[in-house]
Design a protein around this motif. Structure first.
Motif, short mmCIF file in Angstrom:
data_model
loop_
_atom_site.label_atom_id
_atom_site.label_comp_id
_atom_site.label_asym_id
_atom_site.label_seq_id
_atom_site.Cartn_x
_atom_site.Cartn_y
_atom_site.Cartn_z
N ILE A 9 43.53 -26.07 108.74
CA ILE A 9 43.06 -25.36 109.91
C ILE A 9 41.65 -24.84 109.63
N SER A 10 40.76 -25.05 110.58
CA SER A 10 39.40 -24.54 110.45
C SER A 10 39.32 -23.20 111.19
N TYR A 11 38.90 -22.16 110.47
CA TYR A 11 38.81 -20.83 111.06
C TYR A 11 37.38 -20.51 111.51
N LYS A 12 36.53 -21.52 111.66
CA LYS A 12 35.15 -21.29 112.07
C LYS A 12 34.99 -21.63 113.54
N ASN A 13 34.34 -20.72 114.27
CA ASN A 13 34.03 -20.95 115.66
C ASN A 13 32.83 -20.10 116.02
N ARG A 14 31.73 -20.73 116.33
CA ARG A 14 30.49 -20.00 116.62
C ARG A 14 30.54 -19.30 117.97
N GLN A 15 31.48 -19.67 118.83
CA GLN A 15 31.55 -19.07 120.16
C GLN A 15 32.30 -17.74 120.16
N ALA A 16 32.85 -17.35 119.05
CA ALA A 16 33.53 -16.05 118.94
C ALA A 16 32.48 -14.99 118.65
N THR A 17 31.77 -14.57 119.69
CA THR A 17 30.69 -13.60 119.53
C THR A 17 31.25 -12.18 119.60
N SER A 18 30.41 -11.24 119.26
CA SER A 18 30.84 -9.84 119.33
C SER A 18 31.07 -9.42 120.77
N ALA A 19 30.31 -9.96 121.72
CA ALA A 19 30.52 -9.64 123.14
C ALA A 19 31.87 -10.17 123.61
N PHE A 20 32.23 -11.37 123.19
CA PHE A 20 33.53 -11.94 123.53
C PHE A 20 34.66 -11.08 122.98
N LEU A 21 34.54 -10.70 121.70
CA LEU A 21 35.58 -9.89 121.08
C LEU A 21 35.68 -8.52 121.74
N ALA A 22 34.55 -7.94 122.10
CA ALA A 22 34.55 -6.64 122.76
C ALA A 22 35.26 -6.72 124.09
N SER A 23 35.01 -7.76 124.85
CA SER A 23 35.66 -7.88 126.16
C SER A 23 37.16 -8.13 126.03
N LYS A 24 37.58 -8.84 125.01
CA LYS A 24 39.00 -9.13 124.83
C LYS A 24 39.78 -7.93 124.31
N TYR A 25 39.15 -7.07 123.52
CA TYR A 25 39.87 -5.97 122.87
C TYR A 25 39.44 -4.60 123.36
N VAL A 26 38.77 -4.51 124.51
CA VAL A 26 38.30 -3.22 125.00
C VAL A 26 39.48 -2.28 125.30
N ILE A 37 38.42 -1.56 110.84
CA ILE A 37 37.73 -2.85 110.95
C ILE A 37 38.56 -3.97 110.32
N ILE A 38 39.16 -3.70 109.19
CA ILE A 38 39.98 -4.74 108.53
C ILE A 38 41.17 -5.12 109.41
N ARG A 59 30.00 -4.72 115.37
CA ARG A 59 29.23 -4.88 116.61
C ARG A 59 30.16 -4.94 117.82
N ALA A 60 31.28 -5.63 117.69
CA ALA A 60 32.22 -5.73 118.80
C ALA A 60 32.82 -4.37 119.14
N ARG A 61 33.15 -3.58 118.12
CA ARG A 61 33.69 -2.25 118.36
C ARG A 61 32.66 -1.37 119.06
N LYS A 62 31.41 -1.46 118.62
CA LYS A 62 30.35 -0.66 119.23
C LYS A 62 30.17 -1.05 120.70
N GLN A 63 30.17 -2.34 121.00
CA GLN A 63 30.02 -2.79 122.38
C GLN A 63 31.20 -2.36 123.24
N GLN A 67 31.15 0.10 126.54
CA GLN A 67 31.78 -0.25 127.82
C GLN A 67 32.71 0.86 128.29
N ILE A 68 33.46 1.43 127.36
CA ILE A 68 34.40 2.50 127.70
C ILE A 68 33.64 3.72 128.19
N GLU A 69 32.58 4.09 127.48
CA GLU A 69 31.77 5.25 127.89
C GLU A 69 31.13 5.01 129.25
N ALA A 70 30.70 3.80 129.52
CA ALA A 70 30.08 3.48 130.81
C ALA A 70 31.09 3.64 131.95
N THR A 71 32.32 3.20 131.74
CA THR A 71 33.33 3.34 132.79
C THR A 71 33.70 4.80 133.00
#
Length: 76
Positions: A9-26, A37-38, A59-63, A67-71
């Protein structure tokens, strides 16, 4: 011919950005602002089969927190 798949299994994916992770786990960050973080990194690997760096998790946690503060500001 081998009927079983033996590639690793390859665990590499360049499309998993911090913005993507932030939106999925907000929502998770909304309930648990001090999510370690771990633990976040392990959850991403389990959910999406992607290995991400600690810095990307920071970076994802910060983003997500921005988002939470903005809402919260919009609601007031």
């Amino acid at each position: 011919y081998k009927p079983t798949h033996t590639c690793n299994i390859s665990y590499k994916n360049r499309q998993a950005t911090s913005a993507f992770l932030a939106s999925k786990y907000v929502n998770k960050f909304r309930t648990t602002r001090t999510w370690k973080i771990i633990e976040f990194k392990d959850t991403v690997k389990y959910d999406f089969f992607v290995e991400v760096s600690k810095m990307k998790c920071y970076r994802a946690r910060k983003q997500a927190l921005v988002q939470i503060e903005a809402t919260l500001l919009v609601q007031n």
